[in-house]
Design a protein around this motif. Sequence first.
Motif, short mmCIF file in Angstrom:
data_model
loop_
_atom_site.label_atom_id
_atom_site.label_comp_id
_atom_site.label_asym_id
_atom_site.label_seq_id
_atom_site.Cartn_x
_atom_site.Cartn_y
_atom_site.Cartn_z
N ASP A 1 6.61 -3.88 12.42
CA ASP A 1 5.26 -3.09 12.85
C ASP A 1 4.53 -2.80 11.98
O ASP A 1 3.26 -2.93 12.05
CB ASP A 1 5.95 -1.64 13.40
CG ASP A 1 7.13 -1.53 14.28
OD1 ASP A 1 6.89 -2.65 15.25
OD2 ASP A 1 7.92 -0.64 14.56
N ASN A 2 4.77 -2.81 10.60
CA ASN A 2 3.74 -2.54 9.40
C ASN A 2 3.59 -3.84 8.87
O ASN A 2 2.92 -3.82 7.61
CB ASN A 2 4.06 -1.51 8.73
CG ASN A 2 5.18 -1.74 7.60
OD1 ASN A 2 6.05 -2.48 7.77
ND2 ASN A 2 5.63 -0.75 6.68
N GLU B 1 -2.55 -7.78 5.43
CA GLU B 1 -4.07 -7.36 5.28
C GLU B 1 -4.33 -6.78 4.01
O GLU B 1 -5.56 -7.09 3.53
CB GLU B 1 -4.47 -6.67 6.76
CG GLU B 1 -4.50 -7.56 7.98
CD GLU B 1 -4.88 -6.54 9.20
OE1 GLU B 1 -5.11 -5.16 8.80
OE2 GLU B 1 -4.64 -7.16 10.18
N HIS B 2 -3.48 -5.91 3.83
CA HIS B 2 -3.83 -5.23 2.53
C HIS B 2 -3.80 -6.13 1.24
O HIS B 2 -4.63 -6.29 0.30
CB HIS B 2 -2.92 -4.20 2.04
CG HIS B 2 -2.94 -3.66 0.95
ND1 HIS B 2 -3.91 -2.87 0.47
CD2 HIS B 2 -2.06 -3.82 -0.36
CE1 HIS B 2 -3.63 -2.33 -0.81
NE2 HIS B 2 -2.63 -3.07 -1.40
N ILE B 3 -2.74 -7.02 1.22
CA ILE B 3 -2.58 -7.96 0.17
C ILE B 3 -3.81 -9.07 0.34
O ILE B 3 -4.64 -9.44 -0.70
CB ILE B 3 -1.06 -8.84 0.33
CG1 ILE B 3 -0.24 -7.80 -0.07
CG2 ILE B 3 -1.19 -10.16 -0.59
CD1 ILE B 3 1.28 -8.48 0.32
N GLU B 4 -4.28 -9.53 1.32
CA GLU B 4 -5.30 -10.35 1.45
C GLU B 4 -6.59 -10.15 1.14
O GLU B 4 -7.65 -10.71 0.80
CB GLU B 4 -5.30 -11.09 2.92
CG GLU B 4 -4.25 -11.86 3.37
CD GLU B 4 -4.12 -12.59 4.66
OE1 GLU B 4 -4.93 -11.90 5.60
OE2 GLU B 4 -3.43 -13.19 4.90
N ASP C 1 -8.60 -12.81 -5.40
CA ASP C 1 -7.91 -13.93 -5.06
C ASP C 1 -6.72 -14.21 -6.03
O ASP C 1 -5.87 -14.56 -5.48
CB ASP C 1 -8.96 -14.94 -5.21
CG ASP C 1 -9.81 -15.40 -4.05
OD1 ASP C 1 -10.88 -16.17 -4.07
OD2 ASP C 1 -9.37 -14.57 -2.72
N ARG C 2 -6.90 -13.73 -7.09
CA ARG C 2 -5.80 -13.83 -8.25
C ARG C 2 -4.62 -13.53 -7.68
O ARG C 2 -3.52 -13.72 -7.95
CB ARG C 2 -6.04 -13.55 -9.62
CG ARG C 2 -7.31 -14.25 -10.19
CD ARG C 2 -7.56 -13.96 -11.60
NE ARG C 2 -8.46 -14.88 -12.39
CZ ARG C 2 -9.04 -14.70 -13.49
NH1 ARG C 2 -8.71 -13.53 -14.15
NH2 ARG C 2 -9.76 -15.55 -13.96
N ALA C 3 -4.59 -11.99 -7.05
CA ALA C 3 -3.47 -11.46 -6.61
C ALA C 3 -2.83 -12.09 -5.32
O ALA C 3 -1.59 -12.17 -5.44
CB ALA C 3 -3.88 -9.97 -6.26
N SER C 4 -3.68 -12.33 -4.44
CA SER C 4 -3.28 -12.80 -3.07
C SER C 4 -2.74 -14.24 -3.40
O SER C 4 -2.07 -14.86 -2.50
CB SER C 4 -4.07 -12.72 -2.24
OG SER C 4 -5.37 -13.56 -2.46
N PRO D 1 0.86 -1.18 0.10
CA PRO D 1 0.09 0.01 0.00
C PRO D 1 0.84 1.38 -0.20
O PRO D 1 2.01 1.33 0.47
CB PRO D 1 -0.88 -0.07 1.36
CG PRO D 1 -0.01 -1.29 2.33
CD PRO D 1 0.83 -2.07 1.15
N GLU D 2 0.29 2.36 -0.42
CA GLU D 2 0.76 3.59 -0.40
C GLU D 2 1.10 4.13 1.03
O GLU D 2 0.52 3.72 1.83
CB GLU D 2 -0.15 4.64 -0.96
CG GLU D 2 -0.56 4.60 -2.32
CD GLU D 2 0.41 4.76 -3.35
OE1 GLU D 2 1.45 5.69 -3.14
OE2 GLU D 2 0.65 4.17 -4.27
N GLY D 3 2.31 4.61 1.15
CA GLY D 3 2.88 5.08 2.42
C GLY D 3 3.72 3.71 3.16
O GLY D 3 4.36 4.38 4.06
#
Length: 167
Positions: A73-74, A80-83, A87-90, A64-66
């Motif tokens: 820590d992140n 969570e962003h990837i999940e 589905d094809r991406a994760s 994600p951006e940022g």
Amino acid sequence: MATPAFYLLIGNTLRGTKFFELLAERGPLQYVTMFFTFWVCAALIQKMLQIRIQNKVWKHKLIPEGADRITPDNAQEITEHIEKLPDRASQSLLGQRLLRGLESSKSGHGASEIANSMEAQADIDSRNSSIGFSTVKVLLAAIPILGFIGTVLGIGSAVGGFGQTLA
């Protein structure tokens, strides 16, 4: 299924031509060779479609951006962003590899351990890709062998016919 359809098509449209004679009137090896050819083509088309799906993952922003750096820590936030991505991406190779690296990061492993883990996963993915092409490799090797066998059978038939002519 493609081989019978092919022979029905050429049988109905090309009967009596040299092309039909080469592919259908020279013994059973032509049928086996065409079956292997269609099998290889179907497998390669399937692989091409899988690669296209894998390439579409690059259009998603997996990180994600940022998030300038991945830290323990992140790592959960990025996971969570990837999940949340389709589905094809994760479920893609890139997504799965990134998730494994994030899991290592969340566990507090150092950069070298994470790099080693990612290299091991790359080796596993490479081997799986190679194994996926093993049937294609075998069939591609069998096609010229069948051609050679057909040549030997043809020469044997010609020699036999020559012997009958002399008798």
